[in-house]
Design a protein around this motif. Structure first.
Motif, PDB file in Angstrom:
ATOM      1  N   PRO A   1      82.728 104.480  51.788  1.00 22.69           N
ATOM      2  CA  PRO A   1      82.006 105.757  51.649  1.00 22.69           C
ATOM      3  C   PRO A   1      81.531 106.018  50.219  1.00 22.69           C
ATOM      4  O   PRO A   1      80.439 106.540  50.004  1.00 22.69           O
ATOM      5  CB  PRO A   1      83.023 106.814  52.078  1.00 22.69           C
ATOM      6  N   PHE A   2      82.334 105.607  49.249  1.00 19.65           N
ATOM      7  CA  PHE A   2      81.961 105.818  47.850  1.00 19.65           C
ATOM      8  C   PHE A   2      80.802 104.908  47.458  1.00 19.65           C
ATOM      9  O   PHE A   2      79.905 105.307  46.721  1.00 19.65           O
ATOM     10  CB  PHE A   2      83.168 105.566  46.934  1.00 19.65           C
ATOM     11  N   VAL A   3      80.817 103.702  47.962  1.00 17.55           N
ATOM     12  CA  VAL A   3      79.749 102.750  47.671  1.00 17.55           C
ATOM     13  C   VAL A   3      78.441 103.220  48.296  1.00 17.55           C
ATOM     14  O   VAL A   3      77.380 103.134  47.681  1.00 17.55           O
ATOM     15  CB  VAL A   3      80.133 101.329  48.131  1.00 17.55           C
ATOM     16  N   VAL A   4      78.513 103.726  49.524  1.00 20.30           N
ATOM     17  CA  VAL A   4      77.311 104.257  50.177  1.00 20.30           C
ATOM     18  C   VAL A   4      76.766 105.433  49.381  1.00 20.30           C
ATOM     19  O   VAL A   4      75.554 105.530  49.138  1.00 20.30           O
ATOM     20  CB  VAL A   4      77.605 104.652  51.637  1.00 20.30           C
TER      21      VAL A   4
ATOM     22  N   PHE B   1      78.279 105.822  58.058  1.00 17.50           N
ATOM     23  CA  PHE B   1      79.084 106.449  57.011  1.00 17.50           C
ATOM     24  C   PHE B   1      78.474 107.747  56.532  1.00 17.50           C
ATOM     25  O   PHE B   1      79.197 108.706  56.245  1.00 17.50           O
ATOM     26  CB  PHE B   1      79.323 105.480  55.846  1.00 17.50           C
ATOM     27  N   ARG B   2      77.159 107.817  56.457  1.00 21.51           N
ATOM     28  CA  ARG B   2      76.526 109.085  56.069  1.00 21.51           C
ATOM     29  C   ARG B   2      76.860 110.175  57.068  1.00 21.51           C
ATOM     30  O   ARG B   2      77.169 111.304  56.682  1.00 21.51           O
ATOM     31  CB  ARG B   2      75.012 108.913  55.985  1.00 21.51           C
ATOM     32  N   SER B   3      76.800 109.873  58.364  1.00 19.67           N
ATOM     33  CA  SER B   3      77.090 110.902  59.365  1.00 19.67           C
ATOM     34  C   SER B   3      78.567 111.291  59.343  1.00 19.67           C
ATOM     35  O   SER B   3      78.896 112.462  59.498  1.00 19.67           O
ATOM     36  CB  SER B   3      76.651 110.454  60.758  1.00 19.67           C
TER      37      SER B   3
ATOM     38  N   ALA C   1      82.485 115.440  58.072  1.00 10.05           N
ATOM     39  CA  ALA C   1      83.729 115.818  57.400  1.00 10.05           C
ATOM     40  C   ALA C   1      83.483 116.929  56.381  1.00 10.05           C
ATOM     41  O   ALA C   1      84.299 117.843  56.238  1.00 10.05           O
ATOM     42  CB  ALA C   1      84.352 114.605  56.723  1.00 10.05           C
ATOM     43  N   SER C   2      82.354 116.874  55.699  1.00 12.74           N
ATOM     44  CA  SER C   2      82.029 117.903  54.706  1.00 12.74           C
ATOM     45  C   SER C   2      81.810 119.255  55.365  1.00 12.74           C
ATOM     46  O   SER C   2      82.285 120.288  54.876  1.00 12.74           O
ATOM     47  CB  SER C   2      80.780 117.510  53.924  1.00 12.74           C
TER      48      SER C   2
ATOM     49  N   ARG D   1      86.442 125.242  56.977  1.00  7.31           N
ATOM     50  CA  ARG D   1      87.832 125.661  56.791  1.00  7.31           C
ATOM     51  C   ARG D   1      87.990 126.563  55.572  1.00  7.31           C
ATOM     52  O   ARG D   1      88.805 127.468  55.555  1.00  7.31           O
ATOM     53  CB  ARG D   1      88.746 124.445  56.659  1.00  7.31           C
ATOM     54  N   ARG D   2      87.209 126.307  54.551  1.00  8.83           N
ATOM     55  CA  ARG D   2      87.319 127.073  53.302  1.00  8.83           C
ATOM     56  C   ARG D   2      86.547 128.392  53.375  1.00  8.83           C
ATOM     57  O   ARG D   2      86.988 129.395  52.858  1.00  8.83           O
ATOM     58  CB  ARG D   2      86.795 126.264  52.115  1.00  8.83           C
ATOM     59  N   ASN D   3      85.349 128.335  53.960  1.00  9.99           N
ATOM     60  CA  ASN D   3      84.495 129.513  53.960  1.00  9.99           C
ATOM     61  C   ASN D   3      83.498 129.394  55.104  1.00  9.99           C
ATOM     62  O   ASN D   3      82.410 128.858  54.938  1.00  9.99           O
ATOM     63  CB  ASN D   3      83.776 129.639  52.616  1.00  9.99           C
TER      64      ASN D   3
END
Length: 123
Positions: A24-27, A100-102, A107-108, A114-116
């Motif tokens: 994911p970081f590489v993408v 991986f983008r999806s 997840a984001s 969950r936060r707002n």
């Protein structure tokens, strides 16, 4: 000699899992480089030019680990599952990047919700 191969299988599996954890970081890095302008990339050091093809390099490393390293070791002595032993990008690099983008986007959105929750609402 068998003990050495068994230990090597465990280490090789750990390395392959580590490589895959970086995906994911590489993408994301690859996406950031792609949207950079030519003038922004001009300042990039020659050693960092390799990062432009980071996804291809990661897939090549993963293929090497699978075809040359894991295939020659007794993987049955490890906790390797089917996905550990299969190709990372069977459908090609473009399919891998898209999946991986999806996953990251989904997840984001969940994390923001969950936060707002009002931030997650789309008008």
């Amino acid at each position: 000699m068998d003990s050495l191969k068994q230990d090597g299988a465990v280490v090789a599996l750990a390395v392959r899992r580590g490589v895959r954890a970086l995906t994911p970081f590489v993408v994301a890095w690859n996406d950031a480089v792609k949207i950079s302008s030519q003038s922004q990339l001009k300042g990039v050091q020659p050693a960092n030019v390799l990062a432009v093809n980071a996804v291809e390099m990661l897939v090549s490393l993963d293929d090497f680990l699978g075809e040359k390293v894991l295939a020659s070791l007794p993987m049955e002595v490890t906790s390797a599952k089917g996905p550990d032993l299969s190709t990372l990008a069977p459908g090609g690099i473009d399919d891998l990047v898209t999946s991986f983008r999806s996953m990251v986007a989904e997840a984001s959105v969940k994390r923001v919700g969950r936060r707002n929750s009002p931030l997650r609402a789309v008008p």
